[in-house]
Design a protein around this motif. Structure first.
Motif, PDB file in Angstrom:
ATOM      1  N   GLU A   6       0.835  -1.205   0.000  1.00  0.00           N
ATOM      2  CA  GLU A   6       0.000   0.000   0.000  1.00  0.00           C
ATOM      3  C   GLU A   6       0.870   1.256   0.000  1.00  0.00           C
ATOM      4  N   LYS A   8       3.872   1.564  -1.179  1.00  0.00           N
ATOM      5  CA  LYS A   8       4.507   1.695  -2.490  1.00  0.00           C
ATOM      6  C   LYS A   8       3.506   2.232  -3.511  1.00  0.00           C
ATOM      7  N   LEU A   9       2.239   1.757  -3.459  1.00  0.00           N
ATOM      8  CA  LEU A   9       1.210   2.247  -4.379  1.00  0.00           C
ATOM      9  C   LEU A   9       0.904   3.728  -4.127  1.00  0.00           C
ATOM     10  N   VAL A  10       0.817   4.110  -2.892  1.00  0.00           N
ATOM     11  CA  VAL A  10       0.543   5.516  -2.563  1.00  0.00           C
ATOM     12  C   VAL A  10       1.683   6.388  -3.050  1.00  0.00           C
ATOM     13  N   SER A  11       2.894   5.955  -2.886  1.00  0.00           N
ATOM     14  CA  SER A  11       4.026   6.758  -3.358  1.00  0.00           C
ATOM     15  C   SER A  11       4.039   6.867  -4.876  1.00  0.00           C
ATOM     16  N   LEU A  12       3.563   5.826  -5.571  1.00  0.00           N
ATOM     17  CA  LEU A  12       3.488   5.891  -7.033  1.00  0.00           C
ATOM     18  C   LEU A  12       2.380   6.840  -7.498  1.00  0.00           C
ATOM     19  N   LEU A  13       1.295   6.931  -6.721  1.00  0.00           N
ATOM     20  CA  LEU A  13       0.178   7.796  -7.083  1.00  0.00           C
ATOM     21  C   LEU A  13       0.417   9.256  -6.703  1.00  0.00           C
ATOM     22  N   ALA A  14       1.332   9.497  -5.812  1.00  0.00           N
ATOM     23  CA  ALA A  14       1.583  10.863  -5.357  1.00  0.00           C
ATOM     24  C   ALA A  14       2.099  11.716  -6.511  1.00  0.00           C
ATOM     25  N   VAL A  15       1.651  12.958  -6.517  1.00  0.00           N
ATOM     26  CA  VAL A  15       2.068  13.891  -7.560  1.00  0.00           C
ATOM     27  C   VAL A  15       3.448  14.416  -7.218  1.00  0.00           C
ATOM     28  N   ARG A  16       4.326  14.358  -8.174  1.00  0.00           N
ATOM     29  CA  ARG A  16       5.688  14.847  -7.952  1.00  0.00           C
ATOM     30  C   ARG A  16       5.864  16.158  -8.722  1.00  0.00           C
TER      31      ARG A  16
END
Length: 99
Positions: A6, A8-16
Motif C-alpha cells: 500500500e 509503495k502504491l501511494v508513493s506511485l500515485l503521489a504527484v511529484r
C-alpha cells in the motif's frame, strides 16, 4: 507485507513536482490577483458612488412645505361654498310662513 504494498502504491500515485513549481505557481497567482484588483474595485465603487449622489440630492432638496393657497385649501373652500348654496336652495324652497 500488505502495508508495504500500500505504501509503495501511494508513493506511485503521489504527484511529484519540482522545486521550481511552487515559486512559479505563487508568482502566477500574485500576478493574476494584481491585474484583476483594479477593475473589480472600480465596479464596487460605482454603485456606492451612485448611492452617495442620490443621498446628497435627496438631502439637499429638504422638506417641502405646502402653501396654504395650494389646491387643498381651494377645494375645501369650494366645498364649503357648495354646502352653503345647497342650504340656500332648501331655505328658498320652504315658504316663509313655515319658517
Amino acid at each position: 507485507m500488505n502495508y508495504e504494498k500500500e505504501e509503495k502504491l501511494v508513493s506511485l500515485l503521489a504527484v511529484r513536482r519540482g522545486a521550481a513549481f511552487w515559486p512559479r505557481q505563487k508568482a502566477a497567482i500574485l500576478r493574476a490577483a494584481g491585474e484583476e484588483r483594479g477593475p473589480r474595485r472600480a465596479w464596487l465603487l460605482a454603485p456606492a458612488a451612485a448611492l452617495a449622489v442620490i443621498l446628497v440630492l435627496v438631502l439637499a432638496r429638504g422638506p417641502q412645505e405646502r402653501s396654504p393657497d395650494g389646491p387643498g385649501a381651494v377645494s375645501a373652500a369650494f366645498i364649503e361654498h357648495l354646502d352653503l348654496l345647497a342650504d340656500m336652495d332648501v331655505l328658498e324652497a320652504i315658504p316663509e310662513e313655515e319658517l
